[in-house]
Design an enzyme around this catalytic site. Structure first.
Site, PDB file in Angstrom:
ATOM      1  N   SER A 101       1.719   6.094   8.799  1.00  0.00           N
ATOM      2  CA  SER A 101       1.384   7.325   8.626  1.00  0.00           C
ATOM      3  C   SER A 101       1.122   8.429  10.002  1.00  0.00           C
ATOM      4  O   SER A 101       1.169   7.612  10.839  1.00  0.00           O
ATOM      5  CB  SER A 101       0.156   7.648   7.759  1.00  0.00           C
ATOM      6  OG  SER A 101      -1.097   7.204   8.606  1.00  0.00           O
ATOM      7  N   LYS A 102       1.100   9.502   9.864  1.00  0.00           N
ATOM      8  CA  LYS A 102       0.868  10.322  11.273  1.00  0.00           C
ATOM      9  C   LYS A 102      -0.515   9.568  11.673  1.00  0.00           C
ATOM     10  O   LYS A 102      -0.626   9.658  12.832  1.00  0.00           O
ATOM     11  CB  LYS A 102       0.839  11.667  10.929  1.00  0.00           C
ATOM     12  CG  LYS A 102       0.257  12.632  12.087  1.00  0.00           C
ATOM     13  CD  LYS A 102       0.801  14.050  11.645  1.00  0.00           C
ATOM     14  CE  LYS A 102      -0.215  14.879  12.569  1.00  0.00           C
ATOM     15  NZ  LYS A 102      -0.779  14.671  13.909  1.00  0.00           N
TER      16      LYS A 102
END
Ligand code: GLU
Length: 517
Positions: A267-268
């Site tokens: 994920s970011k």
């Protein structure tokens, strides 16, 4: 077998992002695998913009996608910018096509109209948490299957909002043929009657548009992220409903990209936490103004990003790691794609960048360094590009990113004003100023200041006087570089020249202070 005919058709693949934000690095890998497969088969790579969900549309996202792919060298054959015979390539411009296909299904009794309001659906969910709109529940809902034709027509005429749902018959084992996963069987009973179209915005949903376009664009292979696997039985059923089963695409669901550490999807936040980008280019969020880092702006070369991504989920069958785009095209195969998720090892990404940076021509690397120099207040014109290039050549084997050149090469452009205290303590002494004065005299007498000519003279002088080689050479280096590291000393002084070398030694004699005992 339904897709025999498929095998004879020219390969056509599509990358079909929704412009809902910056393209994630996982999306880039999907685009890359599509591209490699298309090139390998002399096929066509389509870029289709899936923008039917107007609520999630983000301005700038489409340009971002185009720019990212262009930067990485993933070439599109047919698309919004490129044109082609199967356009338009943006779904919001294909409304008529979808409307016509919705009508085909309705006329054939394969889809139906449903009037249930969001409140009514919520109630159904409240009464039964497992509620899904399907064969077991549709009989109790407000739709064209439970209402008379007159009532349905009257509601539509009165402007009541409705959706069109796909009528899925339960109890059928739907087979999806996936080139990585083999045969995947999903029973239709677990599927709900997917909404295909909404009258409220006169737009199809993702499901209908995606599948109709795959057919109309004669897509032979649907290559996409694993998260889309649950949509594939719908693909099969809709192709059948339209009578297109002979041209059913082959499916390829690519393994997830996983966190570098621990479990779960990349994920970011992992990028923020561990300090690496998850987007190809820097992204400026138009709403929040938030800036997310990109591979390009972080100093990665596109070749490195491509090589790195290619190996996240695929391997060539031996331990070859360095591969150009052309080599990837010839070696790539779904047979060697993993089913299991691929750990996003960003250290490996750095390693690839390091490799590709070393391969660059010194002059090219020097050009890239110009912006870094300027950012540090150095005007490269004061030195000339030949000087910059030679400086870069001396230190490039120590860097993973262009920006690292500054730490390694800054002394070529800015004379030291501070001297590393540990080195001073170790190498400087009461006698050193005097020895450095002598060194200045020696250097002044050298006509040819090239490394190979100057070195024996200086070393000869040290030996002759019985000085300590390590101490004198390191003290010399300290005055010129500011610390006891860097490339070969006489290569440095050759590039800097006699005058600047001597000037720095003088400044050093003035400014280097022994620590108080
Ligand atoms: N629009 C979908 C996406 O954003 C496409 C999925 C597919 O390739 O079918 O990824």
């Amino acid at each position: 077998m339904a897709n025999n005919e498929n095998n004879q058709r020219p390969v056509r693949v599509r990358f079909a992002p929704s412009p809902t934000g910056p393209l994630h690095i996982g999306g880039v890998r999907t685009a890359l695998y599509n591209y490699l497969f298309a090139r390998q088969h002399g096929g066509t790579m389509i870029l289709r913009i899936e923008d039917t969900d107007s609520r999630r549309f983000v301005p700038g996202a489409e340009d971002y996608i185009n720019e990212s792919l262009a930067w990485l060298g993933i070439k599109i054959d047919e698309g919004v910018r490129e044109g082609g015979n199967y356009g338009p390539y943006k779904q919001s411009e294909r409304r008529d096509i979808y409307r016509e296909h919705v009508k085909m299904l309705l006329d054939a009794g394969k889809a139906y109209i449903a009037f249930d309001t969001p409140e009514e659906l919520e109630q159904a969910h409240a009464a039964n948490p497992n509620f899904q709109y399907d064969a077991s529940t549709r009989v109790n809902m407000r739709n064209s299957l439970t209402m008379s034709k007159e009532d349905v027509d009257a509601l539509i005429a009165a402007g009541e909002k409705y959706v069109v749902r796909f009528l899925i018959n339960p109890g059928r084992d739907v087979e999806v043929h996936d080139l990585i996963r083999g045969k995947v069987v999903i029973n239709s009973s677990i599927l709900d009657d997917k909404v295909l179209y909404k009258s409220s915005d006169d737009l199809p949903t993702y499901h209908l548009a995606n599948i109709v376009d795959d057919h109309l664009m004669e897509v032979t292979h649907v290559i996409r992220g694993e998260e889309w696997l649950p949509s594939s039985p719908l693909h099969v059923l809709l192709y059948e409903a339209f009578g297109w089963q002979d041209t059913m695409p082959q499916f390829v669901h690519l393994p997830l990209l996983l966190k570098p550490d621990g479990k779960g999807k990349l994920s970011k936040r992992d990028g923020d936490r561990l300090g690496f980008p998850v987007f190809p280019l820097e992204w400026h969020d138009p709403k929040s103004g938030e800036i997310s880092s990109g591979y390009r702006e972080s100093g990665y070369l596109p070749e490195a990003v491509i090589n790195f991504l290619a190996l996240l989920g695929w391997n060539p069958g031996d331990d070859t790691e360095i591969m150009s785009m052309d080599e990837l095209v010839s070696k790539f195969s779904f047979d060697r794609c993993a089913r299991a998720g691929a750990k996003f090892d960003f250290e490996k990404g750095k390693w690839f960048n390091r490799h590709y940076l070393q391969q660059l021509d010194d002059a090219v690397l020097a050009e890239k360094f110009v912006a870094v120099l300027r950012a540090h207040g150095v005007n490269p014109d004061d030195f000339g590009m030949e000087y910059v290039t030679r400086a870069v050549a001396m230190v490039k084997d120590r860097i993973s990113f262009v920006k690292d050149l500054w730490e390694q090469a800054k002394f070529f452009f800015v004379a030291p004003t501070e001297y590393e205290p540990k080195a001073v303590k170790k190498r400087w002494s009461e006698q050193m100023p005097q020895i450095m004065e002598e060194l200045i005299g020696v250097l002044q007498g050298i006509e040819d200041f090239s490394s190979s000519a100057a070195e024996p003279i200086v070393l000869g002088w040290i030996t002759e006087h019985g000085y300590h080689m390590g101490n004198v050479m390191n003290a010399f280096r300290l005055t010129v570089v500011g610390e006891c590291k860097g490339p070969h000393m006489f290569d440095i002084t050759e590039l800097m020249g006699k005058e600047e070398t001597i000037r720095r030694i003088k400044v050093g004699i003035e400014n280097i202070k022994l620590p108080e005992a």
